[in-house]
Design a protein around this motif. Structure first.
Motif, PDB file in Angstrom:
ATOM      1  N   GLU A  12       0.694  -1.135  -0.101  1.00 25.25           N
ATOM      2  CA  GLU A  12       0.042   0.023  -0.198  1.00 25.25           C
ATOM      3  C   GLU A  12       0.876   1.143   0.075  1.00 25.25           C
ATOM      4  N   ILE A  13       1.842   0.673   1.020  1.00 27.30           N
ATOM      5  CA  ILE A  13       2.844   2.471   0.752  1.00 27.30           C
ATOM      6  C   ILE A  13       3.645   2.741  -0.484  1.00 27.30           C
ATOM      7  N   GLY A  14       4.095   1.377  -1.731  1.00 28.07           N
ATOM      8  CA  GLY A  14       4.330   1.581  -2.300  1.00 28.07           C
ATOM      9  C   GLY A  14       3.434   1.676  -3.679  1.00 28.07           C
ATOM     10  N   ASP A  15       2.311   1.659  -3.626  1.00 31.23           N
ATOM     11  CA  ASP A  15       1.029   2.009  -4.191  1.00 31.23           C
ATOM     12  C   ASP A  15       0.897   4.085  -3.772  1.00 31.23           C
ATOM     13  N   VAL A  16       0.973   4.230  -2.547  1.00 33.09           N
ATOM     14  CA  VAL A  16       1.144   5.364  -2.634  1.00 33.09           C
ATOM     15  C   VAL A  16       2.000   6.681  -3.337  1.00 33.09           C
ATOM     16  N   PHE A  17       3.277   5.817  -3.338  1.00 31.64           N
ATOM     17  CA  PHE A  17       4.220   6.495  -3.818  1.00 31.64           C
ATOM     18  C   PHE A  17       3.763   6.341  -5.889  1.00 31.64           C
ATOM     19  N   LYS A  18       3.755   5.106  -6.069  1.00 31.95           N
ATOM     20  CA  LYS A  18       2.938   5.779  -7.299  1.00 31.95           C
ATOM     21  C   LYS A  18       2.153   6.548  -7.790  1.00 31.95           C
ATOM     22  N   LEU A  19       1.376   6.353  -6.780  1.00 34.76           N
ATOM     23  CA  LEU A  19       0.456   7.592  -7.256  1.00 34.76           C
ATOM     24  C   LEU A  19       1.019   8.545  -7.518  1.00 34.76           C
ATOM     25  N   LEU A  20       2.027   9.107  -6.747  1.00 33.61           N
ATOM     26  CA  LEU A  20       2.636  10.446  -6.893  1.00 33.61           C
ATOM     27  C   LEU A  20       3.750  10.105  -8.095  1.00 33.61           C
ATOM     28  N   SER A  21       4.279   9.315  -8.344  1.00 29.83           N
ATOM     29  CA  SER A  21       5.086   9.320  -8.963  1.00 29.83           C
ATOM     30  C   SER A  21       5.240   9.730 -10.700  1.00 29.83           C
ATOM     31  N   ASN A  22       3.601  10.084 -10.827  1.00 31.40           N
ATOM     32  CA  ASN A  22       3.299  11.262 -12.037  1.00 31.40           C
ATOM     33  C   ASN A  22       3.020  12.670 -12.198  1.00 31.40           C
ATOM     34  N   PRO A  23       3.801  13.469 -12.825  1.00 28.62           N
ATOM     35  CA  PRO A  23       3.964  14.671 -12.922  1.00 28.62           C
ATOM     36  C   PRO A  23       2.778  15.169 -12.399  1.00 28.62           C
ATOM     37  N   ARG A  25      -0.362  14.141 -11.624  1.00 28.72           N
ATOM     38  CA  ARG A  25      -1.323  13.675 -11.383  1.00 28.72           C
ATOM     39  C   ARG A  25      -0.474  14.095  -9.697  1.00 28.72           C
ATOM     40  N   LEU A  26       0.997  14.961  -9.670  1.00 24.71           N
ATOM     41  CA  LEU A  26       1.639  15.321  -8.801  1.00 24.71           C
ATOM     42  C   LEU A  26       0.396  17.330  -8.523  1.00 24.71           C
ATOM     43  N   ASN A  27       0.787  17.545 -10.300  1.00 23.25           N
ATOM     44  CA  ASN A  27       0.085  19.047 -10.188  1.00 23.25           C
ATOM     45  C   ASN A  27      -1.450  19.333  -9.680  1.00 23.25           C
ATOM     46  N   ILE A  28      -2.334  18.145 -10.700  1.00 17.76           N
ATOM     47  CA  ILE A  28      -3.373  18.189 -10.089  1.00 17.76           C
ATOM     48  C   ILE A  28      -3.724  17.867  -8.349  1.00 17.76           C
ATOM     49  N   LEU A  29      -2.899  17.409  -8.056  1.00 19.92           N
ATOM     50  CA  LEU A  29      -2.772  16.960  -6.447  1.00 19.92           C
ATOM     51  C   LEU A  29      -2.622  18.511  -5.600  1.00 19.92           C
ATOM     52  N   LEU A  30      -1.770  19.109  -6.501  1.00 21.72           N
ATOM     53  CA  LEU A  30      -1.271  20.539  -5.794  1.00 21.72           C
ATOM     54  C   LEU A  30      -2.107  21.178  -5.759  1.00 21.72           C
ATOM     55  N   LEU A  31      -2.563  21.835  -6.874  1.00 25.17           N
ATOM     56  CA  LEU A  31      -3.766  22.697  -7.175  1.00 25.17           C
ATOM     57  C   LEU A  31      -4.576  22.497  -6.259  1.00 25.17           C
ATOM     58  N   LEU A  32      -5.478  21.148  -5.927  1.00 21.71           N
ATOM     59  CA  LEU A  32      -6.771  20.694  -5.153  1.00 21.71           C
ATOM     60  C   LEU A  32      -6.546  21.295  -3.787  1.00 21.71           C
ATOM     61  N   ASP A  84      -4.320  14.255   4.145  1.00 16.86           N
ATOM     62  CA  ASP A  84      -3.001  13.419   4.514  1.00 16.86           C
ATOM     63  C   ASP A  84      -1.812  13.639   3.758  1.00 16.86           C
ATOM     64  N   ILE A  85      -2.084  13.821   1.552  1.00 14.79           N
ATOM     65  CA  ILE A  85      -1.503  13.114   0.826  1.00 14.79           C
ATOM     66  C   ILE A  85      -0.603  14.482   0.568  1.00 14.79           C
ATOM     67  N   ILE A  86      -0.934  15.762   0.723  1.00 15.00           N
ATOM     68  CA  ILE A  86      -0.104  16.369   0.959  1.00 15.00           C
ATOM     69  C   ILE A  86       0.956  16.857   2.077  1.00 15.00           C
ATOM     70  N   CYS A  87       0.307  16.169   3.112  1.00 13.26           N
ATOM     71  CA  CYS A  87       1.930  16.249   4.238  1.00 13.26           C
ATOM     72  C   CYS A  87       2.798  14.743   3.143  1.00 13.26           C
ATOM     73  N   ILE A  88       2.455  14.087   2.931  1.00 16.53           N
ATOM     74  CA  ILE A  88       3.388  12.966   1.416  1.00 16.53           C
ATOM     75  C   ILE A  88       4.282  14.218   0.906  1.00 16.53           C
ATOM     76  N   ILE A  89       3.281  14.637  -0.373  1.00 20.03           N
ATOM     77  CA  ILE A  89       3.879  15.875  -1.358  1.00 20.03           C
ATOM     78  C   ILE A  89       5.233  16.810  -0.548  1.00 20.03           C
ATOM     79  N   ASP A  90       4.474  17.429   0.495  1.00 23.26           N
ATOM     80  CA  ASP A  90       5.271  18.895   1.343  1.00 23.26           C
ATOM     81  C   ASP A  90       6.073  17.477   1.638  1.00 23.26           C
TER      82      ASP A  90
END
Length: 101
Positions: A12-23, A25-32, A84-90
């Motif tokens: 599950e941890i690996g899945d979170v990092f895979k999710l965040l590995s796409n630029p 998706r990362l941009n979308i999350l930062l906008l939201l 909480d996903i933003i905490c990981i990104i930050d």
């Protein structure tokens, strides 16, 4: 902190990092992080990415229960379901900034 993690949790941890590995998706999350937005608003803020690409990445984020959407007329407005996903990104941004010094 106790860091005993079972095999399922490691996946599950690996899945979170895979999710965040796409630029995209990362941009979308930062906008939201700032405020809920519809697809057109997101497209207008991410240069060089088409509406179908944004919609595809939003679908992946929805399926991962990271974002949700609400219909407002004909538009779907997306927001963070898991802030909480933003905490990981930050934390990742801080690490990268330290490495760039």
């Amino acid at each position: 902190m106790d860091k005993k993690v079972n095999e399922k949790q490691k996946v599950e941890i690996g899945d979170v990092f895979k999710l965040l590995s796409n630029p995209i998706r990362l941009n979308i999350l930062l906008l939201l992080e700032d405020c809920p937005q519809n697809v057109n608003e997101i497209v207008s803020k991410i240069e060089g990415v088409s509406q179908p690409q944004i919609s595809r990445q939003l679908s992946i984020l929805r399926n991962a229960n990271v974002v949700n959407y609400e219909k407002q007329g004909k538009k779907s407005v997306y927001s963070l379901e898991d802030p909480d996903i933003i905490c990981i990104i930050d934390s990742s941004i801080e690490r990268i900034m330290k490495m760039d010094v």
